[in-house]
Structures are given as structure tokens and as C-alpha cells.
Design an enzyme around this catalytic site. Structure first.
Site, short mmCIF file in Angstrom:
data_model
loop_
_atom_site.label_atom_id
_atom_site.label_comp_id
_atom_site.label_asym_id
_atom_site.label_seq_id
_atom_site.Cartn_x
_atom_site.Cartn_y
_atom_site.Cartn_z
N HIS A 154 -6.73 -50.14 20.83
CA HIS A 154 -5.37 -50.35 21.37
C HIS A 154 -5.22 -49.58 22.68
CE1 HIS A 154 -0.80 -50.76 20.35
NE2 HIS A 154 -0.94 -50.53 21.65
N PRO A 164 -1.35 -60.84 31.81
CA PRO A 164 -1.61 -61.56 33.05
C PRO A 164 -0.34 -61.61 33.91
CG PRO A 164 -2.41 -62.80 31.15
CD PRO A 164 -1.62 -61.65 30.61
N ASP A 199 3.95 -60.26 27.02
CA ASP A 199 5.08 -59.34 27.18
C ASP A 199 6.33 -60.04 26.66
OD1 ASP A 199 7.18 -57.73 27.98
OD2 ASP A 199 6.36 -57.33 29.97
N HIS A 248 2.38 -55.55 18.19
CA HIS A 248 3.23 -54.36 18.09
C HIS A 248 4.34 -54.71 17.09
CE1 HIS A 248 1.13 -53.22 21.71
NE2 HIS A 248 1.79 -52.07 21.80
N GLU A 281 8.03 -50.88 16.07
CA GLU A 281 7.81 -49.71 16.94
C GLU A 281 9.11 -48.92 17.05
OE1 GLU A 281 6.45 -51.02 20.77
OE2 GLU A 281 5.92 -49.01 21.43
N ASP A 307 -3.32 -46.02 23.17
CA ASP A 307 -2.20 -46.82 23.70
C ASP A 307 -2.25 -46.84 25.24
OD1 ASP A 307 -0.08 -48.51 23.35
OD2 ASP A 307 1.41 -46.95 22.90
#
Ligand code: IMP
Ligand code: ZN
Length: 354
Positions: free
Chosen positions: A19, A103, A143, A203, A206, A288
Site C-alpha cells: 500500500h 491517472p 480517486d 480504502h 478510514e 501508505d
């Protein structure tokens, strides 16, 4: 400072990093080169990294990524950053690295998302040619801030690269500010990725109060979980979430310093590593963002060992288990396990007394 015997043990311990976000992994040395390339941006290192003893909010961390993205915005930058990051992980004793990155297209430098991924793949190939001692694979990041439409486009891009990269692209990562966008909306894109053979590292939980989202995403199911900080009932999660994770034996990527520095975990000794490790659940220590959080994987192993009282054998088992939790195809896993077995005597056995 001076390297102690303990430092040497953790450095020489063969490790697998699963990760690591590319732009969060940029070291101080590379950052200096980037800042020198773009002096007009007036960026200082303190704007891109959280030094020791300091903490920030998660929101402030996402602000830092925006600053870093300004510094890394051309093919040339991405090539340099990727090669530097790969070399640094190798120097830290990482033998297998799954790097992930989102990207990005940058109108100013004429960068397209396709070229972005191609450049990272080129950097990985060049590192191999330069005989850097590490196997690197790539995960394409989605994202969540950019919503479901971009997520679907990114999955298609990842599919193309999975088929054209000689096995370098293995999967998909879901990351980005967890406060933005409902993960549920990502379901069609994630399902498509899964069906086309991309591995999923998501994820999950979190931040608190994402029980419903986590429940839905766990039904996919993902192949690995990032953080999973608020899954268990002691921190507001639930038994049903824990059951889902345990029954499906979904490995969890745990990033101690990251979670302490971005304040999603109150202190090292309260990190949820303990909860999952005590249950015998597959746990993988990861960095991370080694640049932003000023750490490396050796340090994360050393911290975990001292805080949770792990002996050398337990530490070894943890790094060995990380290979099993990787997305590497079976022959590569076997090759890595042979590597671990070869290195075991010199790492674990103390040198004979003179
Ligand atoms: P990049 O994808 O290589 O540009 O790396 C930076 C990106 O990784 C950020 O913009 C986030 O989308 C993601 N990221 C890094 N750290 C975290 C984290 O702790 N939580 C969620 N997303 C993260
Ligand atoms: Zn992350």
C-alpha cells in the site's frame, strides 16, 4: 543518526510493500529536485510532508497532495519520481512493491491519463533494466472525489493496461478523501473491474460512520482492505462487518504512522493492528505515503514490533505473510517465497561469537 543492530535487522528483513501511493511516497531528496524545477510555485518542503512529532487532519493531508500534484505534473516528473521511489523502496529492503497512483491529465504539460500510466510502466521497466533489486507491480487508483463516471473510465483504462503491460498492472485501488462521494456510487465500476480480472484494494472505513458503505463494498468482496480503521465494534463499527472480513479472510493493509499522523488513530498503542493481529487475521504493514508521513517500511516494522511486543520470528512471519497477501501471480509468489527462505538464516540467526 547511527544505525543500531535493531535498525540493521529491520533493513535486512525482506519486505513486501502493498500500500504505497506514488505521489505520497516522494522523498525529501526528490522533493528538492522537483522544487528546484519549479521555483515559481514557491513551495517549501514543510508544505508536502509531516515531520516527526507533528500531526495534521485528514483534510490537511489531502491539501498536501494537491501541492505535490503541482510539483509532479509532467512525463519527466513522473518518470523521475517513480524511479526514485522504486529505488528507495529497494534500498529499504523491499523486495516486492505494489505501487498505486491516480491517472491524471495535465493540460499545461500536455499529459494524458494514458501517458501517465505508460510513463510509470516505463519507469518500472527502466528500474528492472538498471538491476534495481525489487519486483514492482502497479495498481491503478480511482480517486472517489472524481465520481462514478471517471471511476468507470479509469476501470476501462486499467483493463487495457492489464492486457498490454506484460502483467505489470494487476489491480485497482479505491482511494481519495473518504468524506467525499458515497462509495456505493462506485459499485458498478468496481464490479466491472472485478469481473474483468482486476484485483481490488479498497480504502474502507478510514473514517467513522461509514458502516453502510463498508457493508456494501465488503459484499463485492474486495481482495484487500486499506486501513479498515473503524470496522470493529470497539470504535463504532460492528460485529457483522468484522464477520464479513474474517469469514472471507480479506487481508488488511495497516499503516501505523499514517493513521497516527493524520489523526484517524489517537496513538500508536491504540492502533487497530492489535485488534486484527490478536484474531490471527492476515495483517500487512505498509507505509501508505512514506514521503508525506516521513517514514519507511523498515521503520513501520520496527514500530509495530516495539509497540505490540513482536519478537524476530513474529516479525519474520508478518513480512512473509505479506507475500501471500500480494496480488502477485502464483509463480512470482513462489519465487518471492524462495527468496525469503534463502535470506532467513542470515537475517534471523545472530552471527557466531568470535
Ligand atoms: P497519487 O495517486 O500517486 O497521486 O497519490 C496521491 C493520492 O493518493 C491522493 O490524492 C489520494 O487520492 C490518495 N491517497 C493518499 N493517501 C491517502 C489516504 O490516506 N487515504 C485516502 N487516499 C489517499
Ligand atoms: Zn492509502
Amino acid at each position: 543518526g547511527m544505525e543500531t543492530d535493531a535498525d540493521t535487522f529491520y533493513r535486512h528483513l525482506p519486505k513486501a510493500e502493498l500500500h504505497a501511493h506514488l505521489n505520497g511516497s516522494v522523498s525529501f531528496a526528490t522533493m528538492k529536485k522537483l522544487i528546484a524545477r519549479k521555483p515559481h510555485l514557491n513551495i517549501e518542503h514543510s508544505m508536502t510532508a509531516i515531520s516527526s512529532g507533528q500531526r495534521r487532519t485528514l483534510e490537511e493531508c489531502f491539501q498536501m497532495f494537491k501541492v505535490i500534484h503541482q510539483l509532479v505534473d509532467s512525463e519527466e516528473d513522473i518518470l523521475m519520481v517513480t524511479k526514485d521511489v522504486v529505488r528507495e523502496f529497494a534500498t529499504d529492503g523491499v523486495k516486492y512493491l505494489e505501487l498505486r497512483s491516480t491517472p491524471r491529465e495535465e493540460a499545461k504539460s500536455g499529459l494524458s491519463k494514458t501517458r501517465y500510466v505508460e510513463t510509470i510502466i516505463e519507469a518500472i521497466r527502466q528500474s528492472k533494466q538498471d538491476e534495481v533489486d525489487i519486483d514492482v507491480r502497479f495498481l491503478v487508483s480511482v480517486d472517489r472525489r472524481n465520481g462514478p463516471r471517471v471511476a468507470m473510465e479509469t476501470v476501462k483504462l486499467a483493463e487495457d493496461f492489464m492486457l498490454s503491460s506484460d502483467g505489470l498492472v494487476l489491480g485497482l485501488d479505491l482511494s481519495g478523501d473518504p468524506a467525499v462521494c458515497n462509495g456505493k456510487d462506485m459499485l458498478p465500476a468496481l464490479q466491472r473491474a472485478r469481473n474483468s480480472g482486476l484485483k481490488l484494494a479498497l480504502h474502507l472505513s478510514e473514517v467513522p460512520s461509514q458502516k453502510e458503505e463498508s457493508e456494501i463494498l465488503l459484499n463485492l468482496p474486495p481482495d484487500r482492505i486499506g486501513h479498515g480503521t473503524f470496522l470493529h465494534p470497539e470504535v463504532g463499527g460492528s460485529d457483522s462487518l468484522v464477520d464479513k472480513v474474517c469469514k472471507q479472510k480479506i487481508p488488511i493493509e495497516l499503516c501505523l504512522t499514517s493513521n497516527v499522523k493524520d489523526q484517524t488513530v489517537p496513538s500508536y498503542d491504540k492502533h487497530h493492528f492489535q485488534y486484527w493481529y490478536d484474531r490471527g487475521h492476515p495483517c500487512v504493514l505498509c507505509t501508505d505515503d512514506k514521503g508525506v508521513f516521513c517514514t519507511d517500511l523498515s521503520q513501520e516494522y520496527q514500530l509495530a514490533a516495539s509497540i505490540f511486543a513482536l519478537g524476530p520470528e513474529a516479525v519474520w512471519d508478518l513480512s512473509h505473510q505479506a507475500v501471500q497477501c500480494s496480488f502477485a501471480p502464483e509463480p512470482l509468489k513462489q519465487q518471492l517465497k524462495r527468496r525469503w527462505a534463502e535470506l532467513r538464516p542470515q537475517v534471523l540467526q545472530p552471527p557466531p561469537l568470535q
